[in-house]
Write a protein that holds these residues in place. Structure first.
Motif, PDB file in Angstrom:
ATOM      1  N   GLY A   1       0.805  -1.224   0.000  1.00 21.14           N
ATOM      2  CA  GLY A   1       0.000   0.000   0.000  1.00 21.14           C
ATOM      3  C   GLY A   1       0.834   1.268   0.000  1.00 21.14           C
ATOM      4  N   ASP A   2       0.729   2.053   1.095  1.00 15.19           N
ATOM      5  CA  ASP A   2       1.454   3.324   1.193  1.00 15.19           C
ATOM      6  C   ASP A   2       2.831   3.193   1.836  1.00 15.19           C
ATOM      7  OD1 ASP A   2      -0.340   5.046  -0.050  1.00 15.19           O
ATOM      8  OD2 ASP A   2      -1.584   5.179   1.746  1.00 15.19           O
ATOM      9  N   LYS A   3       3.255   1.975   2.146  1.00 11.44           N
ATOM     10  CA  LYS A   3       4.540   1.804   2.850  1.00 11.44           C
ATOM     11  C   LYS A   3       5.747   2.009   1.935  1.00 11.44           C
ATOM     12  CE  LYS A   3       2.693  -1.482   6.232  1.00 11.44           C
ATOM     13  NZ  LYS A   3       2.662  -2.915   6.603  1.00 11.44           N
ATOM     14  N   ILE A   4       5.545   1.824   0.628  1.00 10.20           N
ATOM     15  CA  ILE A   4       6.667   1.982  -0.305  1.00 10.20           C
ATOM     16  C   ILE A   4       6.253   2.827  -1.503  1.00 10.20           C
ATOM     17  CG2 ILE A   4       7.745  -0.246   0.261  1.00 10.20           C
ATOM     18  CD1 ILE A   4       6.659  -1.154  -2.573  1.00 10.20           C
ATOM     19  N   GLN A   5       7.272   3.346  -2.202  1.00 12.06           N
ATOM     20  CA  GLN A   5       7.037   3.911  -3.526  1.00 12.06           C
ATOM     21  C   GLN A   5       7.804   3.044  -4.515  1.00 12.06           C
ATOM     22  OE1 GLN A   5       9.955   7.641  -2.477  1.00 12.06           O
ATOM     23  NE2 GLN A   5       8.520   7.977  -4.091  1.00 12.06           N
ATOM     24  N   VAL A   6       7.331   3.050  -5.743  1.00  8.36           N
ATOM     25  CA  VAL A   6       7.880   2.153  -6.767  1.00  8.36           C
ATOM     26  C   VAL A   6       8.339   2.995  -7.942  1.00  8.36           C
ATOM     27  CG1 VAL A   6       7.404   0.144  -8.217  1.00  8.36           C
ATOM     28  CG2 VAL A   6       6.148   0.444  -6.068  1.00  8.36           C
ATOM     29  N   GLY A   7       9.450   2.622  -8.543  1.00  8.90           N
ATOM     30  CA  GLY A   7       9.922   3.386  -9.689  1.00  8.90           C
ATOM     31  C   GLY A   7      10.701   2.545 -10.679  1.00  8.90           C
ATOM     32  N   VAL A   8      11.040   3.192 -11.779  1.00  8.52           N
ATOM     33  CA  VAL A   8      11.921   2.564 -12.780  1.00  8.52           C
ATOM     34  C   VAL A   8      13.044   3.539 -13.093  1.00  8.52           C
ATOM     35  CG1 VAL A   8      10.176   1.075 -13.829  1.00  8.52           C
ATOM     36  CG2 VAL A   8      10.427   3.409 -14.658  1.00  8.52           C
ATOM     37  N   ARG A   9      14.211   3.011 -13.429  1.00  8.72           N
ATOM     38  CA  ARG A   9      15.355   3.873 -13.770  1.00  8.72           C
ATOM     39  C   ARG A   9      15.119   4.573 -15.105  1.00  8.72           C
ATOM     40  NH1 ARG A   9      18.306  -0.474 -11.504  1.00  8.72           N
ATOM     41  NH2 ARG A   9      19.448   0.194  -9.640  1.00  8.72           N
ATOM     42  N   LYS A  10      15.569   5.809 -15.156  1.00  7.59           N
ATOM     43  CA  LYS A  10      15.381   6.588 -16.384  1.00  7.59           C
ATOM     44  C   LYS A  10      16.479   7.651 -16.445  1.00  7.59           C
ATOM     45  CE  LYS A  10      11.777   9.945 -17.222  1.00  7.59           C
ATOM     46  NZ  LYS A  10      10.363  10.222 -17.292  1.00  7.59           N
ATOM     47  N   GLU A  11      16.840   8.056 -17.654  1.00  9.57           N
ATOM     48  CA  GLU A  11      17.810   9.136 -17.854  1.00  9.57           C
ATOM     49  C   GLU A  11      17.035  10.409 -18.166  1.00  9.57           C
ATOM     50  OE1 GLU A  11      21.657   8.549 -18.485  1.00  9.57           O
ATOM     51  OE2 GLU A  11      20.908   7.212 -16.936  1.00  9.57           O
ATOM     52  N   LEU A  12      17.334  11.481 -17.441  1.00  4.72           N
ATOM     53  CA  LEU A  12      16.624  12.745 -17.630  1.00  4.72           C
ATOM     54  C   LEU A  12      17.606  13.789 -18.157  1.00  4.72           C
ATOM     55  CD1 LEU A  12      13.680  13.788 -16.886  1.00  4.72           C
ATOM     56  CD2 LEU A  12      14.764  14.837 -14.903  1.00  4.72           C
ATOM     57  N   GLU A  13      17.370  14.282 -19.387  1.00  4.71           N
ATOM     58  CA  GLU A  13      18.230  15.335 -19.925  1.00  4.71           C
ATOM     59  C   GLU A  13      17.751  16.667 -19.369  1.00  4.71           C
ATOM     60  OE1 GLU A  13      19.927  17.193 -24.044  1.00  4.71           O
ATOM     61  OE2 GLU A  13      17.834  17.365 -23.509  1.00  4.71           O
ATOM     62  N   LEU A  14      18.692  17.463 -18.847  1.00  7.01           N
ATOM     63  CA  LEU A  14      18.347  18.766 -18.285  1.00  7.01           C
ATOM     64  C   LEU A  14      19.225  19.851 -18.887  1.00  7.01           C
ATOM     65  CD1 LEU A  14      18.036  17.755 -14.526  1.00  7.01           C
ATOM     66  CD2 LEU A  14      16.143  18.370 -16.043  1.00  7.01           C
ATOM     67  N   ARG A  15      18.616  21.002 -19.147  1.00  9.16           N
ATOM     68  CA  ARG A  15      19.350  22.164 -19.624  1.00  9.16           C
ATOM     69  C   ARG A  15      18.884  23.387 -18.839  1.00  9.16           C
ATOM     70  NH1 ARG A  15      20.222  22.016 -26.141  1.00  9.16           N
ATOM     71  NH2 ARG A  15      20.460  19.771 -26.401  1.00  9.16           N
ATOM     72  N   VAL A  16      19.668  24.466 -18.898  1.00 11.26           N
ATOM     73  CA  VAL A  16      19.246  25.717 -18.269  1.00 11.26           C
ATOM     74  C   VAL A  16      17.947  26.167 -18.954  1.00 11.26           C
ATOM     75  CG1 VAL A  16      19.794  28.161 -17.974  1.00 11.26           C
ATOM     76  CG2 VAL A  16      21.545  26.421 -17.549  1.00 11.26           C
ATOM     77  N   GLY A  17      16.936  26.486 -18.149  1.00 12.81           N
ATOM     78  CA  GLY A  17      15.628  26.865 -18.685  1.00 12.81           C
ATOM     79  C   GLY A  17      14.597  25.771 -18.563  1.00 12.81           C
ATOM     80  N   ASP A  18      15.043  24.543 -18.289  1.00 15.19           N
ATOM     81  CA  ASP A  18      14.103  23.433 -18.115  1.00 15.19           C
ATOM     82  C   ASP A  18      13.223  23.644 -16.890  1.00 15.19           C
ATOM     83  OD1 ASP A  18      13.738  21.133 -19.781  1.00 15.19           O
ATOM     84  OD2 ASP A  18      15.854  20.639 -19.501  1.00 15.19           O
ATOM     85  N   LYS A  19      11.956  23.275 -16.995  1.00 16.66           N
ATOM     86  CA  LYS A  19      11.104  23.219 -15.807  1.00 16.66           C
ATOM     87  C   LYS A  19      11.216  21.811 -15.234  1.00 16.66           C
ATOM     88  CE  LYS A  19       7.781  26.856 -16.636  1.00 16.66           C
ATOM     89  NZ  LYS A  19       6.575  27.212 -17.361  1.00 16.66           N
ATOM     90  N   ILE A  20      11.314  21.732 -13.899  1.00 17.93           N
ATOM     91  CA  ILE A  20      11.421  20.429 -13.235  1.00 17.93           C
ATOM     92  C   ILE A  20      10.323  20.281 -12.192  1.00 17.93           C
ATOM     93  CG2 ILE A  20      13.897  20.035 -13.635  1.00 17.93           C
ATOM     94  CD1 ILE A  20      14.417  21.177 -10.811  1.00 17.93           C
ATOM     95  N   LEU A  21       9.983  19.028 -11.906  1.00 16.28           N
ATOM     96  CA  LEU A  21       9.034  18.681 -10.854  1.00 16.28           C
ATOM     97  C   LEU A  21       9.724  17.710  -9.905  1.00 16.28           C
ATOM     98  CD1 LEU A  21       6.110  18.446  -9.625  1.00 16.28           C
ATOM     99  CD2 LEU A  21       5.737  16.580 -11.252  1.00 16.28           C
TER     100      LEU A  21
END
Length: 235
Positions: free
Chosen positions: A129-149
């Motif tokens: 349930g809420d005890k864990i979070q789940v994810g997958v590995r990913k590559e995120l390209e970032l540049r100056v001006g990018d919006k991030i969350l």
């Protein structure tokens, strides 16, 4: 690629938000979709346009991140059918099964409703349930001006749900200014190199955008949505 409705929404957002950015309003236009897979595609389309227009300044960096939206609801996390080897899990509130807070552990195998982790421990999916979070590995390209969350809290004070604009890089660290009440914060903040839960922040899901005060909402949807889903705070 991608269906026309996503391309059209990304173009409309790019046009409208460019005008608002020039007026010092980086968050006046919201770009929303009903699923995270549509959001990913929208972010990609918007970034392609910004790169072509010279608005995203390079060179940037590629950051190894964990995408936490493949299994996002407690119900989904309780079913072992939704897991596969290679996925990552992390405790959300307190350490469980020998996992430390803030660290990610790879799922090595899924057997009869149980997840076998890289640290040798096992977790019964039905109890998660809420005890864990789940994810997958990913590559995120970032540049100056990018919006991030940002999608996780950390001890330096970064908070899940914060959106901001990238201002620079310092080795593996990302410098940004948070978007607060529609404006860019004066103070620069730093995402440490080992912080992994973040994604691009041009588009978000309808649910994730609730509470924002914006001038315009551009919705990308392939099907009609209920009135409740469009209940995004606008002014």
């Amino acid at each position: 690629g991608g269906p026309e409705y996503l391309k059209n929404a990304a173009e409309e957002y790019s046009r409208r938000s460019a005008e608002k950015e020039k007026a010092g309003e980086p968050d006046a236009v919201a770009l929303v979709a009903s699923s995270w897979s549509e959001v990913d595609k929208l972010n990609e389309l918007v970034r392609d346009k910004l790169k072509a227009d010279g608005e995203l300044k390079g060179p940037g960096m590629t950051k190894a991140v964990v995408d936490t939206f493949s299994i996002s609801s407690p119900e989904e996390r309780r079913s072992s059918r939704n897991y596969e080897p290679g996925m990552l899990v992390s405790p959300t509130v307190k350490p469980i099964a020998g996992m430390e807070l803030g660290k990610w552990y790879e799922v090595q195998a899924v057997k009869r409703g149980t997840l076998v982790l890289e640290n040798g421990r096992s977790l019964k999916a039905a109890e998660l349930g809420d005890k864990i979070q789940v994810g997958v590995r990913k590559e995120l390209e970032l540049r100056v001006g990018d919006k991030i969350l940002l999608q996780g809290n950390d001890k330096s004070g970064l908070e899940n749900g914060t959106r901001g604009v990238v201002t620079g890089f310092d080795g593996a660290a990302v410098k940004f200014r948070a978007i607060e009440k529609g404006k860019l914060a004066e103070r620069e903040q730093v995402v440490a190199g080992d912080y992994q839960t973040m994604t691009h922040g041009f588009a978000t899901t309808i649910h994730a955008s609730q509470g924002r005060t914006v001038d315009a909402v551009i919705g990308a949807t392939a099907r009609p949505l209920s009135g409740l889903l469009w209940n995004v705070a606008t002014s």
